[in-house]
Design a protein around this motif. Structure first.
Motif, mmCIF file in Angstrom:
data_model
loop_
_atom_site.group_PDB
_atom_site.id
_atom_site.type_symbol
_atom_site.label_atom_id
_atom_site.label_comp_id
_atom_site.label_asym_id
_atom_site.label_seq_id
_atom_site.Cartn_x
_atom_site.Cartn_y
_atom_site.Cartn_z
ATOM 1 N N ALA A 43 2.162 -55.539 6.542
ATOM 2 C CA ALA A 43 0.954 -55.282 7.085
ATOM 3 C C ALA A 43 1.281 -55.090 8.730
ATOM 4 N N THR A 44 2.256 -55.910 9.340
ATOM 5 C CA THR A 44 2.510 -55.627 10.604
ATOM 6 C C THR A 44 3.192 -54.524 10.977
ATOM 7 N N ARG A 45 4.012 -53.843 10.005
ATOM 8 C CA ARG A 45 4.439 -52.640 10.390
ATOM 9 C C ARG A 45 3.366 -51.338 10.371
ATOM 10 N N LEU A 46 2.162 -51.658 9.593
ATOM 11 C CA LEU A 46 1.240 -50.640 9.440
ATOM 12 C C LEU A 46 0.398 -50.779 10.870
ATOM 13 N N GLY A 51 8.978 -50.158 14.757
ATOM 14 C CA GLY A 51 10.196 -51.157 14.496
ATOM 15 C C GLY A 51 9.484 -52.550 14.437
ATOM 16 N N VAL A 52 8.384 -53.095 15.016
ATOM 17 C CA VAL A 52 7.892 -54.299 14.915
ATOM 18 C C VAL A 52 7.930 -54.803 13.705
#
Length: 123
Positions: A43-46, A51-52
């Motif tokens: 979810a964070t990468r979306l 690169g987070v």
């Protein structure tokens, strides 16, 4: 984590929490609520491409469409948007980390990239 965990009772609890969250952020009846079982990292990468990363813990990623604002901030500085998302831990089913975004900052990747999406009725 798979969407097998998204039973009718879990979806009902997610809906209730999403509606409470939505009311608290300015929209008593969002146009659409969608949820997908995924991980915090996916979810964070979306949400933050480039690169987070985050932890691989399972979560539900809940996306709302409506008119939202951040309460508790002076109106002229208040973030507002048409798209909001938050994460929920499966064991807690409470809104956790969230984001509110205006049209130009809605993620380009569809949430369907994370898995099977369930659309939750708002009525």
């Amino acid at each position: 984590m798979t969407n097998e965990h998204l039973t009718p009772s879990v979806l009902a609890r997610i809906r209730d929490e999403a509606l409470v969250w939505s009311r608290g952020h300015g929209d008593p009846r969002p146009a659409r609520i969608r949820v997908v079982a995924t991980t915090r990292d996916a979810a964070t990468r979306l949400l933050q491409p480039g690169g987070v990363r985050s932890v691989p813990d399972p979560c539900y990623f809940v996306v709302l469409e409506g008119r939202f604002q951040q309460p508790g901030i002076p109106e002229e500085a208040q973030p507002a948007g048409i798209w909001a998302a938050f994460l929920m831990r499966p064991e807690r089913l409470r809104a956790d980390v969230f984001t509110i975004r205006p049209r130009g900052y809605v993620p380009h990747r569809p949430i369907e990239d994370l898995g099977s999406v369930h659309v939750i009725a708002t009525e």
